[in-house]
Design an enzyme around this catalytic site. Sequence first.
Site, PDB file in Angstrom:
ATOM      1  N   TYR A 218      63.966 -67.736  42.738  1.00  0.00           N
ATOM      2  CA  TYR A 218      63.716 -67.796  44.178  1.00  0.00           C
ATOM      3  C   TYR A 218      62.226 -67.840  44.458  1.00  0.00           C
ATOM      4  O   TYR A 218      61.406 -67.595  43.570  1.00  0.00           O
ATOM      5  CB  TYR A 218      64.388 -66.625  44.909  1.00  0.00           C
ATOM      6  CG  TYR A 218      63.709 -65.275  44.771  1.00  0.00           C
ATOM      7  CD1 TYR A 218      63.725 -64.560  43.580  1.00  0.00           C
ATOM      8  CD2 TYR A 218      63.057 -64.700  45.859  1.00  0.00           C
ATOM      9  CE1 TYR A 218      63.115 -63.318  43.474  1.00  0.00           C
ATOM     10  CE2 TYR A 218      62.450 -63.458  45.759  1.00  0.00           C
ATOM     11  CZ  TYR A 218      62.483 -62.767  44.578  1.00  0.00           C
ATOM     12  OH  TYR A 218      61.883 -61.547  44.463  1.00  0.00           O
TER      13      TYR A 218
ATOM     14  N   GLU B  33      53.451 -52.867  38.489  1.00  0.00           N
ATOM     15  CA  GLU B  33      53.364 -53.500  39.812  1.00  0.00           C
ATOM     16  C   GLU B  33      54.328 -52.777  40.731  1.00  0.00           C
ATOM     17  O   GLU B  33      54.953 -51.789  40.346  1.00  0.00           O
ATOM     18  CB  GLU B  33      53.696 -54.985  39.723  1.00  0.00           C
ATOM     19  CG  GLU B  33      55.104 -55.269  39.236  1.00  0.00           C
ATOM     20  CD  GLU B  33      55.453 -56.749  39.189  1.00  0.00           C
ATOM     21  OE1 GLU B  33      54.872 -57.551  39.953  1.00  0.00           O
ATOM     22  OE2 GLU B  33      56.338 -57.110  38.389  1.00  0.00           O
TER      23      GLU B  33
ATOM     24  N   LYS C  36      60.382 -65.415  38.419  1.00  0.00           N
ATOM     25  CA  LYS C  36      60.853 -64.911  39.714  1.00  0.00           C
ATOM     26  C   LYS C  36      62.348 -65.180  39.849  1.00  0.00           C
ATOM     27  O   LYS C  36      62.772 -66.118  40.517  1.00  0.00           O
ATOM     28  CB  LYS C  36      60.047 -65.552  40.854  1.00  0.00           C
ATOM     29  CG  LYS C  36      60.156 -64.785  42.162  1.00  0.00           C
ATOM     30  CD  LYS C  36      59.088 -65.212  43.145  1.00  0.00           C
ATOM     31  CE  LYS C  36      59.310 -64.663  44.538  1.00  0.00           C
ATOM     32  NZ  LYS C  36      59.071 -63.237  44.673  1.00  0.00           N
TER      33      LYS C  36
ATOM     34  N   LEU D 143      54.975 -59.975  37.831  1.00  0.00           N
ATOM     35  CA  LEU D 143      55.013 -61.280  38.478  1.00  0.00           C
ATOM     36  C   LEU D 143      53.586 -61.687  38.845  1.00  0.00           C
ATOM     37  O   LEU D 143      52.821 -60.877  39.387  1.00  0.00           O
ATOM     38  CB  LEU D 143      55.873 -61.205  39.747  1.00  0.00           C
ATOM     39  CG  LEU D 143      56.086 -62.561  40.414  1.00  0.00           C
ATOM     40  CD1 LEU D 143      57.052 -63.419  39.610  1.00  0.00           C
ATOM     41  CD2 LEU D 143      56.603 -62.397  41.833  1.00  0.00           C
TER      42      LEU D 143
END
Length: 288
Positions: A33, A181, A148, A206
């Site tokens: 996505y 993260e 992702k 990411l």
Amino acid sequence: MARISYVNGRYLAHKHAQVSVEDRGYQFSDAVYEVWSVMGGRLADLDGHLIRLQRSLNALRIDRPMSMAALMVVLNEVVRRNHIQEGMVYLQISRGVAPRDHAFPVNTKPSVVITARSVDRAAADLKAQSGVKIISQPDIRWGRCDIKTVSLLPNVLAKQIARDQGAHEVVFVDRDGFVSEGASTNVYMVDQSGVVKTRTLSANILAGVTRANLLQLASERQIRIEEGAFTLAELKSAREVFITAATSFLMPVICVDGHIIHDGKPGPLSAQLRAIYIEQARLSAGIV
Ligand SMILES: Cc1ncc(COP(=O)(O)O)c(C=O)c1O
């Protein structure tokens, strides 16, 4: 006004926008996505997200269902049909519909879903002025967080813990005690000498499009940046902490696990970088 979503070539009333129960996105999270911010009715950082989309598709060996030019047309059309001025667009591409079998199906067309919605930027600005609280959680995710994918269960569980505790976001801490993260953001600290630190890119985080742009903007302004690893304890003793994502830009953090960051107010560098970032994002959307 009826919300419109795009599913496999058709613009549909959102409530009728559906995919098959045999879609591999539903069966296996076999899908990628992307999310864009919409500013003044235009997509911000269009190219950065398209490039990452292609990288994610390549990593999962999913064929791109249409040309990038066609994809851009459809993304913009979903924004237009929903009359979005300030908001976000969500795109999902799955490997497609096939009888349930783990290995790749043959000759299956990828499924494409695009949805859009408005975002209350004034509310987000207010939030940024007061800053947000975050909590830490162990990073129990898989070894390819650089892709992702819609496979986000650890993020979902961690976000729920945050919500239960009245926190805005989660900071994941890896097995070695280093901050990786957020559950849907990249995480930064400003140390006592004013250096902005964030985790080095690897398979474990990411590569945020916001992160890349922000680091570029900061370095152009001679703001000192260090990509590396820092511990949760270092994060808590930082002068400033902030998080970034396409939908919220840069959000100052004032509290980690109940520990107040510095004086409990968003720091000056966070505020400066947020303003610079938003200006750049508006420019990238073609708003001058
Ligand atoms: C795990 C994770 N890290 C970082 C980000 C930020 O990426 P971007 O700035 O491209 O939105 C996201 C955004 O969804 C995310 O899910």
